[in-house]
Motif scaffolding. Structure first.
Motif, PDB file in Angstrom:
ATOM      1  N   ILE A  12       0.841  -1.200   0.000  1.00  0.00           N
ATOM      2  CA  ILE A  12       0.000   0.000   0.000  1.00  0.00           C
ATOM      3  C   ILE A  12       0.879   1.253   0.000  1.00  0.00           C
ATOM      4  O   ILE A  12       0.583   2.226  -0.690  1.00  0.00           O
ATOM      5  N   TYR A  13       1.973   1.208   0.760  1.00  0.00           N
ATOM      6  CA  TYR A  13       2.870   2.354   0.850  1.00  0.00           C
ATOM      7  C   TYR A  13       3.362   2.778  -0.527  1.00  0.00           C
ATOM      8  O   TYR A  13       3.385   3.966  -0.845  1.00  0.00           O
ATOM      9  N   GLU A  14       3.750   1.829  -1.354  1.00  0.00           N
ATOM     10  CA  GLU A  14       4.255   2.152  -2.691  1.00  0.00           C
ATOM     11  C   GLU A  14       3.204   2.897  -3.509  1.00  0.00           C
ATOM     12  O   GLU A  14       3.516   3.856  -4.208  1.00  0.00           O
ATOM     13  N   LYS A  15       1.960   2.458  -3.422  1.00  0.00           N
ATOM     14  CA  LYS A  15       0.883   3.128  -4.160  1.00  0.00           C
ATOM     15  C   LYS A  15       0.646   4.532  -3.613  1.00  0.00           C
ATOM     16  O   LYS A  15       0.422   5.477  -4.373  1.00  0.00           O
ATOM     17  N   LEU A  16       0.710   4.690  -2.309  1.00  0.00           N
ATOM     18  CA  LEU A  16       0.547   6.000  -1.699  1.00  0.00           C
ATOM     19  C   LEU A  16       1.700   6.932  -2.080  1.00  0.00           C
ATOM     20  O   LEU A  16       1.484   8.127  -2.326  1.00  0.00           O
ATOM     21  N   LEU A  17       2.899   6.388  -2.152  1.00  0.00           N
ATOM     22  CA  LEU A  17       4.047   7.188  -2.554  1.00  0.00           C
ATOM     23  C   LEU A  17       3.883   7.720  -3.977  1.00  0.00           C
ATOM     24  O   LEU A  17       4.123   8.899  -4.243  1.00  0.00           O
ATOM     25  N   VAL A  18       3.417   6.867  -4.889  1.00  0.00           N
ATOM     26  CA  VAL A  18       3.189   7.290  -6.269  1.00  0.00           C
ATOM     27  C   VAL A  18       2.112   8.372  -6.315  1.00  0.00           C
ATOM     28  O   VAL A  18       2.247   9.380  -7.013  1.00  0.00           O
ATOM     29  N   ALA A  19       1.033   8.194  -5.548  1.00  0.00           N
ATOM     30  CA  ALA A  19      -0.036   9.194  -5.517  1.00  0.00           C
ATOM     31  C   ALA A  19       0.478  10.520  -4.962  1.00  0.00           C
ATOM     32  O   ALA A  19       0.154  11.590  -5.489  1.00  0.00           O
ATOM     33  N   LYS A  20       1.285  10.470  -3.917  1.00  0.00           N
ATOM     34  CA  LYS A  20       1.866  11.693  -3.342  1.00  0.00           C
ATOM     35  C   LYS A  20       2.749  12.397  -4.367  1.00  0.00           C
ATOM     36  O   LYS A  20       2.666  13.606  -4.552  1.00  0.00           O
ATOM     37  N   GLN A  21       3.594  11.643  -5.046  1.00  0.00           N
ATOM     38  CA  GLN A  21       4.480  12.239  -6.043  1.00  0.00           C
ATOM     39  C   GLN A  21       3.684  12.844  -7.198  1.00  0.00           C
ATOM     40  O   GLN A  21       4.041  13.898  -7.716  1.00  0.00           O
ATOM     41  N   ALA A  22       2.601  12.200  -7.564  1.00  0.00           N
ATOM     42  CA  ALA A  22       1.762  12.741  -8.642  1.00  0.00           C
ATOM     43  C   ALA A  22       1.069  14.027  -8.205  1.00  0.00           C
ATOM     44  O   ALA A  22       0.837  14.924  -9.010  1.00  0.00           O
TER      45      ALA A  22
END
Length: 152
Positions: A12-22
């Motif tokens: 889940i963290y990886e997906k949240l990181l991508v969303a934050k970066q976007a």
């Protein structure tokens, strides 16, 4: 500062990181350093208690003065938390039209329509009590009541 943190499983963290970066690429390093220092020098739970007490007083004042000064036909969704009081105007009232009258009285609110995805909400509005002392909240409600009087 609009800084937060999260603890999440790796998938889940990886997906949240991508969303934050976007969303914003990177939170300001200066803001992060300031918050880090604050958290090292203070007890967050103590600060949260102070904030909850202050917001509670301000919220209570806003609810009480809204019921006292504004027309009885204005409905409010009394919050269980947060920093805002949501209202619904009587039938036939438009928050944007009322907003124009409110500005003339030197008080503002946020019309609710932009918060609705399907285009409704023209008669709704949001009031903030987070950065305002009780005496200023009361004066604001008196001014908003004057705006209602001018709108009617």
């Amino acid at each position: 500062f609009r800084i937060g943190w999260i603890v999440a499983p790796p998938e889940i963290y990886e997906k949240l990181l991508v969303a934050k970066q976007a969303a914003d690429l990177h939170t300001s390093s200066l803001n992060q350093y300031i918050l880090t220092q604050y958290l090292q020098d203070n007890v967050l739970d103590d600060h949260l208690e102070i904030i909850k007490d202050a917001y509670g007083r301000q919220c209570s004042t806003m609810i009480e003065t809204a019921h006292h000064y504004l027309p009885k036909e204005v409905d409010f969704l009394e919050p269980e938390g947060g920093m805002f009081l949501w209202g619904s105007l009587p039938e036939g009232y438009d928050a944007m039209a009322l907003f124009d009258h409110a500005v003339r009285e030197k008080v503002v609110f946020v019309p609710g329509m932009p918060f609705y995805t399907e285009g409704s909400g023209a008669s709704t509005f949001r009031l903030s009590f987070s950065c305002t002392e009780p005496d200023v909240i009361e004066e604001g409600m008196q001014r908003l009541a004057q705006a209602f009087g001018n709108y009617a």
